[in-house]
Design a protein around this motif. Structure first.
Motif, mmCIF file in Angstrom:
data_model
loop_
_atom_site.group_PDB
_atom_site.id
_atom_site.type_symbol
_atom_site.label_atom_id
_atom_site.label_comp_id
_atom_site.label_asym_id
_atom_site.label_seq_id
_atom_site.Cartn_x
_atom_site.Cartn_y
_atom_site.Cartn_z
ATOM 1 N N HIS A 34 0.852 -1.189 0.000
ATOM 2 C CA HIS A 34 0.000 0.000 0.000
ATOM 3 C C HIS A 34 0.887 1.237 0.000
ATOM 4 N N PRO A 35 0.706 2.124 -0.963
ATOM 5 C CA PRO A 35 1.595 3.291 -1.028
ATOM 6 C C PRO A 35 1.486 4.158 0.219
ATOM 7 N N ARG A 36 2.624 4.579 0.735
ATOM 8 C CA ARG A 36 2.618 5.426 1.923
ATOM 9 C C ARG A 36 2.301 6.865 1.527
ATOM 10 N N GLU A 37 1.822 7.609 2.469
ATOM 11 C CA GLU A 37 1.558 9.024 2.231
ATOM 12 C C GLU A 37 2.881 9.783 2.268
ATOM 13 N N VAL A 38 3.174 10.482 1.208
ATOM 14 C CA VAL A 38 4.433 11.215 1.131
ATOM 15 C C VAL A 38 4.216 12.624 1.664
ATOM 16 N N ARG A 39 5.079 13.061 2.559
ATOM 17 C CA ARG A 39 4.940 14.385 3.151
ATOM 18 C C ARG A 39 5.215 15.471 2.115
ATOM 19 N N GLU A 40 4.551 16.606 2.280
ATOM 20 C CA GLU A 40 4.710 17.711 1.335
ATOM 21 C C GLU A 40 6.161 18.168 1.261
ATOM 22 N N GLU A 41 6.841 18.215 2.404
ATOM 23 C CA GLU A 41 8.223 18.684 2.400
ATOM 24 C C GLU A 41 9.121 17.738 1.606
ATOM 25 N N GLU A 42 8.840 16.446 1.693
ATOM 26 C CA GLU A 42 9.615 15.470 0.922
ATOM 27 C C GLU A 42 9.393 15.672 -0.575
ATOM 28 N N LEU A 43 8.147 15.949 -0.950
ATOM 29 C CA LEU A 43 7.840 16.195 -2.357
ATOM 30 C C LEU A 43 8.516 17.477 -2.847
ATOM 31 N N THR A 90 10.021 20.471 -15.069
ATOM 32 C CA THR A 90 8.714 20.242 -15.673
ATOM 33 C C THR A 90 8.159 18.900 -15.201
ATOM 34 N N ALA A 91 6.886 18.672 -15.493
ATOM 35 C CA ALA A 91 6.282 17.383 -15.156
ATOM 36 C C ALA A 91 7.011 16.253 -15.878
ATOM 37 N N GLN A 92 7.436 16.503 -17.125
ATOM 38 C CA GLN A 92 8.171 15.481 -17.870
ATOM 39 C C GLN A 92 9.516 15.194 -17.221
ATOM 40 N N ASP A 93 10.146 16.218 -16.655
ATOM 41 C CA ASP A 93 11.398 16.007 -15.925
ATOM 42 C C ASP A 93 11.173 15.040 -14.763
ATOM 43 N N MET A 94 10.039 15.199 -14.083
ATOM 44 C CA MET A 94 9.743 14.312 -12.955
ATOM 45 C C MET A 94 9.531 12.886 -13.444
ATOM 46 N N VAL A 95 8.846 12.729 -14.573
ATOM 47 C CA VAL A 95 8.616 11.397 -15.130
ATOM 48 C C VAL A 95 9.943 10.724 -15.466
ATOM 49 N N GLU A 96 10.868 11.481 -16.055
ATOM 50 C CA GLU A 96 12.119 10.901 -16.540
ATOM 51 C C GLU A 96 13.182 10.762 -15.462
ATOM 52 N N HIS A 97 13.177 11.668 -14.480
ATOM 53 C CA HIS A 97 14.293 11.697 -13.535
ATOM 54 C C HIS A 97 13.885 11.637 -12.065
ATOM 55 N N GLY A 98 12.600 11.793 -11.767
ATOM 56 C CA GLY A 98 12.185 11.940 -10.376
ATOM 57 C C GLY A 98 11.838 10.643 -9.674
ATOM 58 N N ARG A 99 11.621 10.757 -8.372
ATOM 59 C CA ARG A 99 11.317 9.600 -7.533
ATOM 60 C C ARG A 99 9.826 9.449 -7.260
ATOM 61 N N HIS A 100 9.014 10.434 -7.634
ATOM 62 C CA HIS A 100 7.579 10.380 -7.365
ATOM 63 C C HIS A 100 6.801 10.588 -8.661
ATOM 64 N N GLY A 101 5.581 10.095 -8.692
ATOM 65 C CA GLY A 101 4.736 10.282 -9.852
ATOM 66 C C GLY A 101 4.142 11.684 -9.879
ATOM 67 N N GLN A 126 -0.103 16.174 -7.964
ATOM 68 C CA GLN A 126 -1.421 16.731 -8.259
ATOM 69 C C GLN A 126 -2.403 16.443 -7.130
ATOM 70 N N ARG A 127 -2.321 15.238 -6.555
ATOM 71 C CA ARG A 127 -3.205 14.902 -5.431
ATOM 72 C C ARG A 127 -2.875 15.750 -4.204
ATOM 73 N N GLN A 128 -1.583 15.921 -3.946
ATOM 74 C CA GLN A 128 -1.163 16.597 -2.716
ATOM 75 C C GLN A 128 -1.355 18.113 -2.782
ATOM 76 N N GLY A 140 -2.966 19.817 -5.622
ATOM 77 C CA GLY A 140 -4.065 20.262 -6.469
ATOM 78 C C GLY A 140 -3.684 20.422 -7.920
ATOM 79 N N SER A 141 -2.413 20.751 -8.180
ATOM 80 C CA SER A 141 -1.923 20.874 -9.551
ATOM 81 C C SER A 141 -0.401 20.885 -9.526
ATOM 82 N N TRP A 142 0.201 20.664 -10.693
ATOM 83 C CA TRP A 142 1.662 20.703 -10.803
ATOM 84 C C TRP A 142 2.177 22.116 -10.513
ATOM 85 N N SER A 143 1.468 23.119 -11.007
ATOM 86 C CA SER A 143 1.878 24.515 -10.786
ATOM 87 C C SER A 143 1.872 24.864 -9.302
ATOM 88 N N ASN A 144 0.857 24.391 -8.584
ATOM 89 C CA ASN A 144 0.800 24.651 -7.145
ATOM 90 C C ASN A 144 1.979 24.009 -6.423
#
Length: 243
Positions: free
Chosen positions: A184-193, A210-221, A226-228, A230-234
């Protein structure tokens, strides 16, 4: 608890006594108690760490032949199954990522000189069956078979964990395809994100990833952000609110 500066220096003294001289980065990775990244974060460079321990610094990075730098990039790419990130070079390579930036102007330019085009990934040559077989191998290696974690794959697996995300869409989907019940995926803290966004910006030498940078190089989806937030910009505004 963070490692103290004195403990890092004491470890350099221990390695020097064991090896008969101040250790190289490769020797630190093979014999040391702490990672090269820990020294880089604390002292700013390997030479600074050696000097803090009372040893003469090694030859300047400018004396490293360009061919050696490019060969190390290609070697690490072969090991990881994809062109390495700057963070992966600092953790697993024989030279600092900053050496490449100083010599080539940027990390991406160094990758280009090594024969990797923008966004190029070697994982296109890796079959999904190979990826699933490696997941099963790691999962079955423990006393009680269990789905391997993202971190376990990055640390002990044959392929980079992000390779699975690019092939299957998410880590949990890859785990399911391999026949495991995903945790079950754990809740990731905002500061970690937010910290991951700032890490990516530094690694990719961008003001904001960018969002694509996160897809290619990041540790989170991207969906996690967006869930945490509300949007990528936020999410970007939260991570870089002081910029």
């Amino acid at each position: 608890m963070p490692v103290s500066t004195q403990a890092l220096i004491d470890e350099l003294h221990r390695l020097t006594e064991k090896l008969g001289g101040p250790p190289t980065l490769a020797q630190l990775r093979e014999h040391g108690e702490y990672s090269a990244t820990t020294y880089y974060d604390r002292f700013g460079s390997w030479n600074n760490a050696l000097e803090a321990a009372g040893y003469a610094s090694r030859d300047p990075d400018s004396k490293i032949p360009v061919d050696d730098l490019l060969e190390e990039l290609q070697r690490l790419a072969d090991e990881l199954g994809e062109p390495p990130s700057a963070a992966q070079m600092n953790e697993h390579g024989d030279y600092w990522a900053s050496t490449y930036r100083d010599r080539f102007g940027s990390w991406n330019e160094a990758l280009a000189k090594a024969g990797f085009g923008p966004g190029e990934r070697r994982d296109a040559q890796i079959s999904e069956q190979d990826l699933l077989d490696e997941l099963r191998r790691l999962g079955d290696a423990s006393d009680e078979p269990a789905p391997p974690t993202f971190e376990m794959m990055d640390e002990s697996g044959r392929y980079g964990a992000r390779t699975y995300i690019r092939h299957f869409g998410s880590w949990n989907k890859a785990v399911q395809e391999a026949g495991f019940e995903p945790e079950h995926p754990r809740e990731v803290r905002e500061e970690e994100l937010c910290a991951e966004l700032r890490r990516l910006a530094t690694e990719l030498e961008k003001s904001r990833p960018t969002a694509q940078d996160m897809v290619e190089h990041g540790r989170h989806g991207v969906a996690t952000y967006q869930r945490q937030f509300g949007s990528w910009s936020n999410a970007l505004d939260a991570a870089f609110e002081n910029d």
